[in-house]
Design an enzyme around this catalytic site. Structure first.
Site, PDB file in Angstrom:
ATOM      1  N   CYS A  41      -2.378  50.554 -14.123  1.00  0.00           N
ATOM      2  CA  CYS A  41      -3.025  50.796 -12.832  1.00  0.00           C
ATOM      3  C   CYS A  41      -2.050  50.345 -11.746  1.00  0.00           C
ATOM      4  O   CYS A  41      -1.567  49.212 -11.792  1.00  0.00           O
ATOM      5  CB  CYS A  41      -4.314  49.984 -12.755  1.00  0.00           C
ATOM      6  SG  CYS A  41      -5.023  49.922 -11.092  1.00  0.00           S
ATOM      7  N   ASN A  48     -16.331  71.308 -10.037  1.00  0.00           N
ATOM      8  CA  ASN A  48     -15.084  71.471 -10.788  1.00  0.00           C
ATOM      9  C   ASN A  48     -14.166  70.274 -10.586  1.00  0.00           C
ATOM     10  O   ASN A  48     -14.102  69.698  -9.498  1.00  0.00           O
ATOM     11  CB  ASN A  48     -14.368  72.750 -10.358  1.00  0.00           C
ATOM     12  CG  ASN A  48     -15.214  73.985 -10.631  1.00  0.00           C
ATOM     13  OD1 ASN A  48     -16.163  73.904 -11.404  1.00  0.00           O
ATOM     14  ND2 ASN A  48     -14.882  75.101 -10.011  1.00  0.00           N
ATOM     15  N   ALA A  82     -16.317  86.576  -9.674  1.00  0.00           N
ATOM     16  CA  ALA A  82     -16.121  85.865  -8.404  1.00  0.00           C
ATOM     17  C   ALA A  82     -14.964  86.444  -7.601  1.00  0.00           C
ATOM     18  O   ALA A  82     -15.050  86.546  -6.376  1.00  0.00           O
ATOM     19  CB  ALA A  82     -15.887  84.377  -8.677  1.00  0.00           C
ATOM     20  N   TYR A 102      -8.966  65.304 -21.818  1.00  0.00           N
ATOM     21  CA  TYR A 102      -8.690  65.431 -20.369  1.00  0.00           C
ATOM     22  C   TYR A 102      -7.191  65.585 -20.087  1.00  0.00           C
ATOM     23  O   TYR A 102      -6.819  66.286 -19.143  1.00  0.00           O
ATOM     24  CB  TYR A 102      -9.315  64.261 -19.599  1.00  0.00           C
ATOM     25  CG  TYR A 102     -10.830  64.358 -19.602  1.00  0.00           C
ATOM     26  CD1 TYR A 102     -11.477  65.251 -18.750  1.00  0.00           C
ATOM     27  CD2 TYR A 102     -11.589  63.615 -20.494  1.00  0.00           C
ATOM     28  CE1 TYR A 102     -12.851  65.391 -18.787  1.00  0.00           C
ATOM     29  CE2 TYR A 102     -12.976  63.738 -20.542  1.00  0.00           C
ATOM     30  CZ  TYR A 102     -13.599  64.637 -19.683  1.00  0.00           C
ATOM     31  OH  TYR A 102     -14.964  64.784 -19.727  1.00  0.00           O
ATOM     32  N   HIS A 129     -18.246  65.943  -9.410  1.00  0.00           N
ATOM     33  CA  HIS A 129     -18.049  65.530 -10.805  1.00  0.00           C
ATOM     34  C   HIS A 129     -16.654  64.940 -11.043  1.00  0.00           C
ATOM     35  O   HIS A 129     -16.207  64.846 -12.183  1.00  0.00           O
ATOM     36  CB  HIS A 129     -18.303  66.714 -11.756  1.00  0.00           C
ATOM     37  CG  HIS A 129     -19.750  67.087 -11.861  1.00  0.00           C
ATOM     38  ND1 HIS A 129     -20.192  68.254 -12.451  1.00  0.00           N
ATOM     39  CD2 HIS A 129     -20.870  66.442 -11.456  1.00  0.00           C
ATOM     40  CE1 HIS A 129     -21.519  68.307 -12.392  1.00  0.00           C
ATOM     41  NE2 HIS A 129     -21.955  67.228 -11.783  1.00  0.00           N
ATOM     42  N   GLY A 165     -20.636  80.792  -9.204  1.00  0.00           N
ATOM     43  CA  GLY A 165     -20.060  80.537 -10.528  1.00  0.00           C
ATOM     44  C   GLY A 165     -20.584  79.306 -11.225  1.00  0.00           C
ATOM     45  O   GLY A 165     -19.830  78.579 -11.861  1.00  0.00           O
ATOM     46  N   THR A 166     -21.891  79.092 -11.122  1.00  0.00           N
ATOM     47  CA  THR A 166     -22.465  77.942 -11.838  1.00  0.00           C
ATOM     48  C   THR A 166     -23.723  78.362 -12.589  1.00  0.00           C
ATOM     49  O   THR A 166     -24.500  79.183 -12.106  1.00  0.00           O
ATOM     50  CB  THR A 166     -22.725  76.739 -10.896  1.00  0.00           C
ATOM     51  OG1 THR A 166     -23.321  75.674 -11.648  1.00  0.00           O
ATOM     52  CG2 THR A 166     -23.609  77.095  -9.717  1.00  0.00           C
ATOM     53  N   CYS A 191      -9.464  52.861 -12.500  1.00  0.00           N
ATOM     54  CA  CYS A 191      -9.204  51.676 -13.310  1.00  0.00           C
ATOM     55  C   CYS A 191     -10.527  51.061 -13.738  1.00  0.00           C
ATOM     56  O   CYS A 191     -11.393  50.788 -12.904  1.00  0.00           O
ATOM     57  CB  CYS A 191      -8.394  50.665 -12.500  1.00  0.00           C
ATOM     58  SG  CYS A 191      -8.019  49.185 -13.439  1.00  0.00           S
ATOM     59  N   ASP A 242     -10.910  70.680 -11.201  1.00  0.00           N
ATOM     60  CA  ASP A 242      -9.584  71.228 -10.890  1.00  0.00           C
ATOM     61  C   ASP A 242      -9.333  71.134  -9.382  1.00  0.00           C
ATOM     62  O   ASP A 242     -10.226  70.800  -8.603  1.00  0.00           O
ATOM     63  CB  ASP A 242      -9.445  72.674 -11.409  1.00  0.00           C
ATOM     64  CG  ASP A 242     -10.381  73.666 -10.690  1.00  0.00           C
ATOM     65  OD1 ASP A 242     -10.369  73.701  -9.440  1.00  0.00           O
ATOM     66  OD2 ASP A 242     -11.121  74.403 -11.373  1.00  0.00           O
TER      67      ASP A 242
HETATM   68  P1  OAD Z   1     -20.960  76.610 -16.865  1.00  0.00           P
HETATM   69  O1  OAD Z   1     -19.927  76.879 -17.919  1.00  0.00           O
HETATM   70  O2  OAD Z   1     -22.222  75.983 -17.275  1.00  0.00           O
HETATM   71  O3  OAD Z   1     -21.346  77.969 -16.127  1.00  0.00           O
HETATM   72  C1  OAD Z   1     -20.369  78.845 -15.635  1.00  0.00           C
HETATM   73  C2  OAD Z   1     -21.091  79.979 -14.904  1.00  0.00           C
HETATM   74  O4  OAD Z   1     -20.078  80.800 -14.344  1.00  0.00           O
HETATM   75  C3  OAD Z   1     -21.943  80.874 -15.824  1.00  0.00           C
HETATM   76  O5  OAD Z   1     -23.205  81.108 -15.213  1.00  0.00           O
HETATM   77  C4  OAD Z   1     -21.137  82.169 -15.938  1.00  0.00           C
HETATM   78  O6  OAD Z   1     -21.965  83.327 -15.999  1.00  0.00           O
HETATM   79  C5  OAD Z   1     -20.376  82.153 -14.623  1.00  0.00           C
HETATM   80  N1  OAD Z   1     -19.085  82.861 -14.688  1.00  0.00           N
HETATM   81  C6  OAD Z   1     -18.220  82.997 -15.725  1.00  0.00           C
HETATM   82  N2  OAD Z   1     -17.158  83.714 -15.373  1.00  0.00           N
HETATM   83  C7  OAD Z   1     -17.321  84.067 -14.074  1.00  0.00           C
HETATM   84  C8  OAD Z   1     -16.578  84.828 -13.122  1.00  0.00           C
HETATM   85  N3  OAD Z   1     -15.410  85.388 -13.446  1.00  0.00           N
HETATM   86  N4  OAD Z   1     -17.086  84.984 -11.883  1.00  0.00           N
HETATM   87  C9  OAD Z   1     -18.271  84.413 -11.528  1.00  0.00           C
HETATM   88  N5  OAD Z   1     -19.025  83.700 -12.374  1.00  0.00           N
HETATM   89  C10 OAD Z   1     -18.560  83.514 -13.625  1.00  0.00           C
HETATM   90  O7  OAD Z   1     -20.222  75.779 -15.710  1.00  0.00           O
HETATM   91  P2  OAD Z   1     -20.872  74.893 -14.537  1.00  0.00           P
HETATM   92  O8  OAD Z   1     -22.118  75.519 -14.024  1.00  0.00           O
HETATM   93  O9  OAD Z   1     -19.792  74.600 -13.580  1.00  0.00           O
HETATM   94  O10 OAD Z   1     -20.181  68.747 -15.883  1.00  0.00           O
HETATM   95  O11 OAD Z   1     -21.222  73.598 -15.337  1.00  0.00           O
HETATM   96  C11 OAD Z   1     -21.794  72.518 -14.662  1.00  0.00           C
HETATM   97  C12 OAD Z   1     -21.335  71.217 -15.266  1.00  0.00           C
HETATM   98  O12 OAD Z   1     -21.583  71.228 -16.676  1.00  0.00           O
HETATM   99  C13 OAD Z   1     -19.846  70.972 -15.188  1.00  0.00           C
HETATM  100  O13 OAD Z   1     -19.421  70.442 -13.955  1.00  0.00           O
HETATM  101  C14 OAD Z   1     -19.616  69.993 -16.296  1.00  0.00           C
HETATM  102  C15 OAD Z   1     -20.439  70.681 -17.359  1.00  0.00           C
HETATM  103  O14 OAD Z   1     -20.885  69.921 -18.391  1.00  0.00           O
HETATM  104  C16 OAD Z   1     -19.748  67.596 -16.396  1.00  0.00           C
HETATM  105  O15 OAD Z   1     -18.854  67.553 -17.229  1.00  0.00           O
HETATM  106  C17 OAD Z   1     -20.442  66.408 -15.834  1.00  0.00           C
END
Ligand code: OAD
Length: 227
Positions: free
Chosen positions: A128, A84, A211, A48, A101, A167-168, A109, A86
């Protein structure tokens, strides 16, 4: 609105499950579980701390900026729920953002539970600011832990007219289930993603592409249709 790692990909923040993504180089059970932190906190802190340092070298992209523009037009009617950790939505100007998340830039802490801005790499064990103990952890939600703000998110899903996921991958619950809840409460649904996700069939409307391209076009259409 739900966002995931794909919205920050073109800013240079790696996603999790794409080729070259974070889960290719690291095992979830080594860096993203409470057990990993108990067993080997230095490895978890290094992971991290490196991600937090990398944030200083990236900027919001046109997709984050388009959502901030949409919020300026819609005000409190727009809520961004992001998976995200970030801060690119905030840096682009979004104000109503829930980090379900957690947040890379804050620490929590493990002694007194206070949250505080991260002032130094956590591997250095800074104290802390609240209780003085050197027992801070990243303020991120690990697998097996409860995401933040679920009550507020449920209320928003119940009340919303439209739900967009950007983007998920739809691989992680409860976020992956939000489209079902929103649709069952009567909202229109749209997915904006680079390619088909695991939950694409659940959306009424789907737009595929980067995106930074598809989000500004979609936002401009919304703003034009609402005058
Ligand atoms: P993922 O890495 O699982 O998925 C990212 C998605 O973004 C995929 O479907 C890609 O096709 C898409 N993608 C990639 N580049 C892109 C772009 N330029 N424009 C649009 N889409 C794009 O990420 P998340 O779905 O955010 O949780 O993952 C969910 C959670 O899994 C995260 O928050 C994290 C992870 O483990 C924890 O750590 C609890």
């Amino acid at each position: 609105m739900l966002t995931g790692a794909g919205i920050s990909a073109e800013s240079g923040v790696p996603t999790f499950r794409d080729a070259g993504g974070l889960w290719e180089g690291h095992r979830v059970e080594d860096v993203a579980t409470p057990e990993a932190f108990e067993r080997d906190p230095d490895t978890v802190h290094r992971f991290y701390d490196a991600r937090r340092r990398a944030l200083a070298r990236v900027e919001p992209n046109p997709a984050h900026e388009a959502l901030a523009r949409l919020e300026r037009a819609m005000g409190d009617d727009l809520l961004v729920v992001t998976q995200n950790v970030d801060d690119l939505h905030e840096r682009a100007g979004s104000r109503r953002v829930l980090h379900m998340h957690g947040d890379l830039l804050t620490a929590r802490c493990t002694r007194c539970d206070a949250r505080s801005p991260v002032a130094a790499d956590l591997i250095e064990r800074p104290p802390c600011p609240e209780c003085g103990e050197r027992m801070l952890r990243p303020d991120v939600v690990w697998f097996g832990e409860m995401p933040y703000d679920l009550d507020e998110i449920d209320e928003a899903l119940l009340a919303c007219d439209a739900f967009a996921a950007i983007g998920t991958s739809g691989a992680v619950y409860p976020a992956a289930g939000f489209v079902m809840s929103a649709a069952s409460f009567g909202a229109r649904t749209i997915e904006l993603n680079l390619a088909a996700s695991e939950i694409t069939p659940l959306f009424e409307d789907v737009r595929h592409g980067p995106a930074s391209v598809v989000v500004p076009v979609w936002v401009d259409e919304l703003l034009a249709s609402h005058g």
